[in-house]
Design a protein around this motif. Structure first.
Motif, mmCIF file in Angstrom:
data_model
loop_
_atom_site.group_PDB
_atom_site.id
_atom_site.type_symbol
_atom_site.label_atom_id
_atom_site.label_comp_id
_atom_site.label_asym_id
_atom_site.label_seq_id
_atom_site.Cartn_x
_atom_site.Cartn_y
_atom_site.Cartn_z
ATOM 1 N N LEU A 70 -77.720 18.282 -16.662
ATOM 2 C CA LEU A 70 -76.791 18.685 -15.610
ATOM 3 C C LEU A 70 -75.739 17.593 -15.460
ATOM 4 O O LEU A 70 -76.073 16.436 -15.223
ATOM 5 C CB LEU A 70 -77.546 18.885 -14.297
ATOM 6 C CG LEU A 70 -76.719 19.300 -13.087
ATOM 7 C CD1 LEU A 70 -76.063 20.652 -13.301
ATOM 8 C CD2 LEU A 70 -77.604 19.333 -11.839
ATOM 9 N N THR A 71 -74.476 17.967 -15.635
ATOM 10 C CA THR A 71 -73.402 16.964 -15.592
ATOM 11 C C THR A 71 -72.440 17.150 -14.428
ATOM 12 O O THR A 71 -71.590 16.288 -14.198
ATOM 13 C CB THR A 71 -72.600 16.971 -16.909
ATOM 14 O OG1 THR A 71 -72.054 18.274 -17.115
ATOM 15 C CG2 THR A 71 -73.480 16.575 -18.089
ATOM 16 N N GLY A 72 -72.542 18.265 -13.699
ATOM 17 C CA GLY A 72 -71.641 18.470 -12.574
ATOM 18 C C GLY A 72 -71.970 19.734 -11.816
ATOM 19 O O GLY A 72 -72.705 20.587 -12.290
ATOM 20 N N ALA A 73 -71.427 19.833 -10.604
ATOM 21 C CA ALA A 73 -71.643 21.006 -9.775
ATOM 22 C C ALA A 73 -70.412 21.249 -8.918
ATOM 23 O O ALA A 73 -69.673 20.305 -8.591
ATOM 24 C CB ALA A 73 -72.884 20.823 -8.897
ATOM 25 N N ARG A 74 -70.204 22.513 -8.564
ATOM 26 C CA ARG A 74 -69.076 22.905 -7.711
ATOM 27 C C ARG A 74 -69.519 24.010 -6.764
ATOM 28 O O ARG A 74 -70.337 24.852 -7.126
ATOM 29 C CB ARG A 74 -67.908 23.433 -8.540
ATOM 30 C CG ARG A 74 -67.306 22.443 -9.504
ATOM 31 C CD ARG A 74 -66.139 23.024 -10.269
ATOM 32 N NE ARG A 74 -64.935 23.075 -9.477
ATOM 33 C CZ ARG A 74 -64.133 22.041 -9.252
ATOM 34 N NH1 ARG A 74 -64.432 20.866 -9.748
ATOM 35 N NH2 ARG A 74 -63.040 22.173 -8.537
ATOM 36 N N HIS A 75 -68.925 24.014 -5.587
ATOM 37 C CA HIS A 75 -69.056 25.165 -4.688
ATOM 38 C C HIS A 75 -67.763 25.932 -4.844
ATOM 39 O O HIS A 75 -66.684 25.406 -4.556
ATOM 40 C CB HIS A 75 -69.265 24.705 -3.239
ATOM 41 C CG HIS A 75 -69.411 25.851 -2.298
ATOM 42 N ND1 HIS A 75 -68.945 25.809 -1.011
ATOM 43 C CD2 HIS A 75 -69.965 27.084 -2.460
ATOM 44 C CE1 HIS A 75 -69.216 26.955 -0.412
ATOM 45 N NE2 HIS A 75 -69.823 27.743 -1.271
ATOM 46 N N GLU A 76 -67.854 27.164 -5.314
ATOM 47 C CA GLU A 76 -66.663 27.952 -5.618
ATOM 48 C C GLU A 76 -66.279 28.874 -4.470
ATOM 49 O O GLU A 76 -65.430 29.724 -4.623
ATOM 50 C CB GLU A 76 -66.866 28.714 -6.920
ATOM 51 C CG GLU A 76 -67.028 27.764 -8.103
ATOM 52 C CD GLU A 76 -67.043 28.455 -9.443
ATOM 53 O OE1 GLU A 76 -67.652 29.533 -9.573
ATOM 54 O OE2 GLU A 76 -66.426 27.910 -10.366
ATOM 55 N N GLY A 77 -66.912 28.695 -3.323
ATOM 56 C CA GLY A 77 -66.589 29.494 -2.144
ATOM 57 C C GLY A 77 -67.664 30.508 -1.842
ATOM 58 O O GLY A 77 -68.270 31.079 -2.754
ATOM 59 N N GLY A 78 -67.921 30.729 -0.548
ATOM 60 C CA GLY A 78 -68.913 31.717 -0.136
ATOM 61 C C GLY A 78 -70.255 31.456 -0.776
ATOM 62 O O GLY A 78 -70.786 30.353 -0.722
ATOM 63 N N ASP A 79 -70.795 32.482 -1.432
ATOM 64 C CA ASP A 79 -72.097 32.392 -2.098
ATOM 65 C C ASP A 79 -71.949 32.162 -3.597
ATOM 66 O O ASP A 79 -72.789 32.600 -4.383
ATOM 67 C CB ASP A 79 -72.904 33.666 -1.833
ATOM 68 C CG ASP A 79 -73.420 33.730 -0.413
ATOM 69 O OD1 ASP A 79 -73.696 32.659 0.162
ATOM 70 O OD2 ASP A 79 -73.536 34.843 0.133
ATOM 71 N N PHE A 102 -73.061 31.049 -10.578
ATOM 72 C CA PHE A 102 -74.030 31.831 -9.821
ATOM 73 C C PHE A 102 -73.375 32.510 -8.634
ATOM 74 O O PHE A 102 -72.578 31.895 -7.931
ATOM 75 C CB PHE A 102 -75.129 30.921 -9.254
ATOM 76 C CG PHE A 102 -75.985 30.263 -10.295
ATOM 77 C CD1 PHE A 102 -77.187 30.837 -10.677
ATOM 78 C CD2 PHE A 102 -75.600 29.061 -10.876
ATOM 79 C CE1 PHE A 102 -77.987 30.234 -11.626
ATOM 80 C CE2 PHE A 102 -76.397 28.442 -11.824
ATOM 81 C CZ PHE A 102 -77.598 29.031 -12.207
ATOM 82 N N THR A 103 -73.745 33.750 -8.390
ATOM 83 C CA THR A 103 -73.449 34.439 -7.138
ATOM 84 C C THR A 103 -74.803 34.741 -6.511
ATOM 85 O O THR A 103 -75.679 35.324 -7.168
ATOM 86 C CB THR A 103 -72.662 35.744 -7.367
ATOM 87 O OG1 THR A 103 -71.439 35.432 -8.045
ATOM 88 C CG2 THR A 103 -72.355 36.425 -6.042
ATOM 89 N N LEU A 104 -74.970 34.322 -5.260
ATOM 90 C CA LEU A 104 -76.237 34.514 -4.568
ATOM 91 C C LEU A 104 -76.124 35.615 -3.531
ATOM 92 O O LEU A 104 -75.056 35.841 -2.961
ATOM 93 C CB LEU A 104 -76.680 33.209 -3.894
ATOM 94 C CG LEU A 104 -76.844 31.995 -4.812
ATOM 95 C CD1 LEU A 104 -77.351 30.799 -4.019
ATOM 96 C CD2 LEU A 104 -77.774 32.298 -5.975
ATOM 97 N N LEU A 108 -81.126 34.901 -3.462
ATOM 98 C CA LEU A 108 -81.472 35.230 -4.844
ATOM 99 C C LEU A 108 -80.199 35.372 -5.671
ATOM 100 O O LEU A 108 -79.120 35.609 -5.139
ATOM 101 C CB LEU A 108 -82.275 36.529 -4.897
ATOM 102 C CG LEU A 108 -83.654 36.489 -4.240
ATOM 103 C CD1 LEU A 108 -84.284 37.883 -4.269
ATOM 104 C CD2 LEU A 108 -84.562 35.475 -4.907
ATOM 105 N N ILE A 109 -80.345 35.281 -6.973
ATOM 106 C CA ILE A 109 -79.208 35.383 -7.890
ATOM 107 C C ILE A 109 -78.865 36.851 -8.106
ATOM 108 O O ILE A 109 -79.686 37.618 -8.610
ATOM 109 C CB ILE A 109 -79.535 34.726 -9.242
ATOM 110 C CG1 ILE A 109 -79.936 33.258 -9.047
ATOM 111 C CG2 ILE A 109 -78.354 34.858 -10.204
ATOM 112 C CD1 ILE A 109 -80.635 32.642 -10.252
#
Length: 116
Positions: A70-79, A102-104, A108-109
């Protein structure tokens, strides 16, 4: 890229649980993290629902041998969340950075798109 960079520790619990199960090729645990009507888009193909996603997980687990980090993470908005992994292995090209989007829904995915 959209959204904002985050510490991977800020990812919702479902995301690292899926990534850990996927990494060790634990199909039952990974599959339990999807909604019944979830879709996975990977390598140009769309897999819908539990049975289809289970086949995809099993195929992905047996097709190549690789390590992942794992090299990075982002919150792309909402879920919507993204985890970036660096893979190295015996697949064509030998290494790649993949974005797991991922969309939750209810923890759950409901959607997963994997792309470079």
């Amino acid at each position: 890229m959209t959204g904002r960079p985050i510490d991977p520790a800020e990812l919702p619990e479902t995301v690292p649980r899926f990534l850990a199960a996927h990494r060790v090729r634990d199909t039952p645990t990974a599959l339990a993290l999807f909604t019944p009507d979830a879709t996975v888009t990977d390598d140009g193909a769309v897999h819908t629902g539990g049975a289809d996603i289970a086949r995809w997980l099993d195929r992905a687990a047996s097709e190549y041998t690789y390590t992942t980090e794992l090299t990075g993470a982002r919150h792309e908005g909402g879920d919507r969340w993204m985890a970036t992994h660096h893979l190295e292995g015996d697949f064509p090209g030998g290494q790649v950075d993949l974005h797991f989007r991922f969309t939750l829904d209810g923890g759950l995915i409901s959607g997963l798109t994997i792309e470079p």
